[in-house]
Every structure is written in C-alpha cells, then in structure tokens.
Design an enzyme around this catalytic site. Structure first.
Site, short mmCIF file in Angstrom:
data_model
loop_
_atom_site.label_atom_id
_atom_site.label_comp_id
_atom_site.label_asym_id
_atom_site.label_seq_id
_atom_site.Cartn_x
_atom_site.Cartn_y
_atom_site.Cartn_z
N ASN A 302 -16.21 27.05 -24.05
CA ASN A 302 -16.23 25.88 -23.20
C ASN A 302 -16.10 26.19 -21.72
OD1 ASN A 302 -16.05 23.52 -25.17
ND2 ASN A 302 -14.23 24.65 -25.80
N GLU A 387 -7.62 24.50 -33.48
CA GLU A 387 -8.39 24.47 -32.24
C GLU A 387 -9.17 25.78 -32.12
OE1 GLU A 387 -10.39 23.97 -29.12
OE2 GLU A 387 -9.15 22.27 -29.76
N ASP A 412 -12.13 27.37 -36.55
CA ASP A 412 -13.00 26.20 -36.73
C ASP A 412 -12.40 25.30 -37.80
OD1 ASP A 412 -15.80 24.82 -36.69
OD2 ASP A 412 -15.46 25.34 -38.81
N GLY A 413 -12.46 23.99 -37.59
CA GLY A 413 -11.82 23.05 -38.50
C GLY A 413 -12.29 23.16 -39.93
N ASP A 430 -10.53 15.04 -34.78
CA ASP A 430 -10.79 14.74 -33.36
C ASP A 430 -11.64 15.85 -32.75
OD1 ASP A 430 -10.70 13.43 -30.96
OD2 ASP A 430 -8.71 14.17 -30.40
#
Length: 591
Positions: A302, A387, A412-413, A430
């Site tokens: 990011n 996260e 990773d979720g 989320d």
C-alpha cells in the site's frame, strides 16, 4: 578508409557482449517501470485488476509499436548508437515520471469528471498511461529487433536471437521482483522509477561516451590535405586528391554532428539523474503541503498516509477516495461504520457469556478492536486481528492507540481462515476499501469458511464501502452470496456515508437479540446508534446473483459502483461548471 569509417567502429559493439548486457538491462527496465507504474496509479485509481489490465495493455501496445519502429531503424541504418540514444531518452523520461505522474492523473481525472458520466477511472487510466508510460516503453520496444539485426549483421543466427531474447526475459524476471520486494518497500515508488531510468541512462551513456572517444580518435588519424600548389602539374592527381578532401570534410562534418548529439544526450542524462535523485526525496503522492500529514510511506502492499486533526487520527491508502480508517483520540464514537458494528456483539449474546472471542479480517489501524475494548470494558475479550500489511500493523500501535492485548497476525484473511481451527463469537470482515474489493474475500467459498469458524450463536458483521444510488450490483451480489450461506441477514446504511453494514448469523431474530441484550447491559454511548439501527435496518431481497471462486465479476462491479459514487459526489460541481464555466469553477475550488 571506407573500412575505418564503418558506423559500428565502437569497440563495445565489436565485442558484442555489451549488446547482450544492454538487452538484459532493458528487460529489467521494462518490467520495473510496469510494476512501479501500478503502484504510482494505485493511490489515485486503485490497484484493481481493471486498472492493472489497462496498464499492461497500453504497455504491450507501446512495445509492439516500438518493435515495428526498431525493425525499420535497423533496416535504414547500420549505426547502433541510434538505439542507445533512444534508450537514454527512455531513461530520461522514466526519471521524470514520478515528478509529473500525479499531476497528469489529476488533470485527466478532472477533465473526465466534468465530461463523462461513467468510466472515469477507466478513461483516466488509459490517457494517463498514454502520456506517462507509452513513450518510454515504445522507445524500449525499439531495442530488441534493432539489437538482433546489429548483432547478426548479414548473418542469420538462431543462437544470437535466442540469447538476446533469453537475456531480455531474465532481465524482465528480475525487473518484476525487484520493485515489489526491494525498491518500493525500501526506497519508494519515485526512487524506483529513478533507479530504473538511471540504469537505462548508465548503460546508454557508457556506450555513447566510448563512441565519442572512438570517433574523436579516428578523425584525428585522417590524412591531412595535400598542398594544392604541388598538384597543378598533374590534373588527374589533383582531382583524386580533391575527391579525398571532399570525403574527408564530409566525414568530419558527420562525425562532429554525431559527437555533439551524443555529448548533449550524455549531459542531459547525467543532469536528469542527478537532479531527480536529489529532488526525489521531496516527491510525495499527496498534493500540496498538508501540515496535517504525520506520516507518509509505502509498503509492499500500500501507499500509506496518517493525518492528524485536533481530535482524530486518519489512515489513508489512497488519495482521491477518502480515508480507510480513523480513530478519535478520546475513543468516542466516530460517526462512521465502526459505531454500528459495535452493536454486533449484542446480537451474539455477549452479556450472557463469560468470555467473547473476536476475529477481525482486515484489522487495518485497529480501530474496531480498540473500540470493542472501550465499549465492552467489563467483558473478557479475546481479539485476533488479521492484517496483510506489517507497516499498517506498526502504525496501529504508534498512532491509533490499539491495545497490546490485540493479537495481530500479518496474513491474508482468507489464507488465515484456511489454516485456523478456532471458532469465534464474532467475525468482522473489513477488507473492502473504497476503491476495490479483494476477489478472494467476496465469494461463496469465503463466506462459507467464515460461517464454519463461527460458534452456534456467532455473528458476522461486514462493512462495504461502495454504496451508490446508480449501481448496487456489487452490494446485491455480496448480500446474495452471504444470504446463501447464513440463515439471516440484515442491512444498515450508515448515515452521511457510502458505507453499508451487513449483520449475518443463524438467528432469525437479530433485531430482537439486539434489543434483549441492550436491555440487560449496554454502554450509554451506544444507545442512539442502537435505536437508529433498530429503526432503519432492513432485510435483503434475494436475487440469486451469487459470487463463486470460479465466476466472480467483482472487478467490473466495483468499477460500476465507483462510477456511481463519483457521479453523486461530482453532481454539484458539474452543475456549477455548466452554469458558470471552467474559470469560475476553478475560482470556487481555490476559495
């Protein structure tokens, strides 16, 4: 004489190995620019598959055009220095990209915001790519066909072609991994462009410097003109000498022009590399001098920005589409989706339990975990947050007051769920930002895995930040998919936001559960939001548009939703523009 002045007298050309090295570094440059470009565009236009597809497509078109041009160049000239000049120009352009990139993107975003009703992100990406990426990549496309011709001369050798193509491919592989795992995380996107542009400039400058030196040496060895007075008695000899003198002057003029051109390119290249390297430290993704910015960086995943006001911290992973997370310094309610999500524990009978296990997929800055501890102080909470970005995890402790008791795992979720054997009272999903939804966390298979990790009376609460009046395709598909797994689903539109909160469980009476638990115990600060959710929540109308791993058109639906959101946000400005003109709109925006 004619043999001496063959265009490719440069010793680096004669050895051929330098041409192979050039092909290798051009391969690094091509893929390095492409990967860095994806990160350059992401904070403004998202890193969705749609944007990435456009970037790759424009680059491939530019490379194809470059290949055609390269073939024509190699047919028209035998001077390989032409190719190195084009490589240098490509490197210069690449070094400039981080300084003009955000302004080019903003310019096209502004133009299309006022002129089109749909497809703003697509149009902006296409035209920004044409300006920022097509020129340098087209020039690099010239390299391979040219070097193949120059390396073989009049011969035809499959071995030479294979070696050049292999070196280009190996360079491309390195150029793919280098920005993702090394340059962007450690030196950032601007310096990644400068690095790859610098490599192109270095490789071309080495050749051009040797070329200038070699040309100078050879021209100095040309025989001097004979005195005309000694030639009067021999007319034939005079004519021969005159022709030689003419050829010498022509060669000298040509070599001087060539040297000047190469020296100018070398000087400009060096200046651009030095200046961009110095100024790169001042290059930021954000516009202007925003004093509220406390921290700005990049990670492997990011662009990250933390801003601060008198009472709030904000986390942003994009520039044009709002914030991804926030936290009030006094831990009061935020006015965002977190507030309504805080009611989910009540729907899972938290007041009847001695301990309460929570899993947050997409922990972000840790706001939800922090607020759970604040608003359920007397409950034994066990919170695990997932996260994927370690830098965001670090920031959640430094700026957003996340308690050390939150067990945050960098993963990773969905990948974590596949390995986790625990069951939870509450799972918070989320992971959807305002400009993209991760495909792997939108499908039936994912929500089925969430369901299997919930206790019998457990609840899933989910935030979707893509609610628009004109396109509900994505939200409806997500709700259809969730409802195909869970027995009960209710929705709540967060006031004054583009957020939709979804509550899903096996209970058929989520609102009754909320009222019953609130009657037992509830933090007084949640009473108003509790009443609003009870009053304004609603059920979903099932349309059987379920998303599966094998057939989830999430990217296209995300773009349509974003178009709708943008259209809503820009409606006032479009009207102002049509009524008052562009200059008045600019004045209004600058007020």
């Amino acid at each position: 004489m004619n043999e001496v002045f063959k265009p490719n007298y440069n010793p680096l050309f004669q050895k051929k190995i330098f041409l192979y090295i050039t092909e290798f570094f051009c391969g690094i440059g091509i893929m390095g620019i492409e990967i860095a470009a994806n990160r350059l565009f992401a904070p403004y236009l998202s890193s969705s598959q749609v944007v990435l597809t456009i970037i790759i497509g424009i680059i491939m078109i530019a490379m194809a055009i470059g290949n055609i041009i390269g073939g024509k160049i190699s047919d028209k000239t035998n001077d390989v220095s032409v190719v190195f000049i084009l490589i240098a120009i490509s490197g210069i352009y690449t070094c400039i990209i981080p300084f003009i990139g955000k302004y080019v993107i903003a310019l096209f975003a502004g133009i299309f915001a006022l002129t089109v009703s749909k497809g703003l992100i697509i149009y902006t990406t296409v035209f920004s790519c044409l300006v920022l990426l097509a020129p340098p990549l087209m020039l690099l496309g010239v390299v391979t066909p040219s070097l193949i011709k120059f390396s073989m001369g009049e011969k035809s050798s499959g071995k030479i072609i294979g070696l050049l193509e292999a070196l280009n491919t190996i360079g491309s592989i390195i150029g793919t991994f280098l920005p993702t795992f090394i340059t962007i995380p450690f030196i950032g996107t601007p310096y990644s462009f400068i690095l790859f542009g610098g490599l192109l400039i270095i490789i071309s400058s080495i050749y051009l410097i040797i070329d200038v030196i070699t040309v100078n040496k050879i021209t100095n060895t040309l025989p001097q003109q004979t005195e005309d007075i000694n030639l009067f008695n021999n007319n034939n000899e005079y004519n021969k000498q005159k022709n030689k003198s003419f050829k010498r002057k022509k060669i000298l003029n040509s070599s001087i022009k060539k040297q000047i051109k190469e020296i100018v390119i070398i000087i400009i290249s060096i200046i651009i590399v030095v200046v961009s390297s110095i100024l790169g430290v001042f290059t930021k993704f954000s516009f202007g001098n925003d004093k509220s910015i406390k921290f700005e960086t990049e990670s492997m995943y990011n662009y990250i920005k933390v801003t601060e006001t008198n009472d709030t911290y904000y986390l942003s992973t994009n520039i044009l589409f709002g914030v991804q997370s926030m936290m009030k310094k006094d831990k009061s309610l935020t006015g965002m989706y977190y507030d309504s999500c805080l009611l989910a524990p009540l729907m899972s009978n938290i007041n009847n339990k001695t301990s309460f296990d929570c899993l947050i997929l997409g922990n972000g800055s840790g706001t939800y975990a922090t607020m759970l501890y604040e608003y359920y102080k007397n409950t034994d909470l066990n919170i695990t947050g997932i996260e994927i970005d370690q830098k965001i995890i670090d920031l959640s402790y430094e700026y957003f007051q996340m308690p050390n008791s939150v067990n945050v795992i960098c993963d990773d979720g969905r990948s974590y769920l596949n390995r986790d054997n625990n069951k939870y009272d509450l799972i918070m999903v989320d992971a959807y930002s305002s400009i993209s939804a991760p495909f792997q966390m939108t499908t039936y298979e994912f929500f089925n895995s969430v369901y299997n990790h919930l206790k019998e009376d457990g609840i899933m609460v989910m935030n979707i930040n893509m609610v628009s009046k004109t396109s509900d395709e994505l939200n409806n598909s997500l709700c259809d998919t969730v409802e195909s797994v869970f027995e009960s689903l209710i929705k709540y539109n967060v006031p004054y936001n583009t957020n939709l909160v979804i509550y899903a469980s096996q209970s058929n009476n989520l609102i009754n559960d909320l009222e019953n638990q609130a009657s037992i115990k509830i933090d007084e600060r949640l009473l108003d939001i509790k009443n609003d959710v009870i009053l304004n929540s609603y059920s979903h109308i099932f349309t059987n548009n379920i998303l599966y791993d094998s057939s989830a058109d999430v990217e296209v639906k995300s773009i349509n939703a974003i178009d709708g959101i943008i259209e809503q946000e820009l409606e006032f400005y479009k009207d102002y523009y049509h009524k008052n003109g562009l200059l008045e709109l600019i004045k209004y925006l600058l007020q």
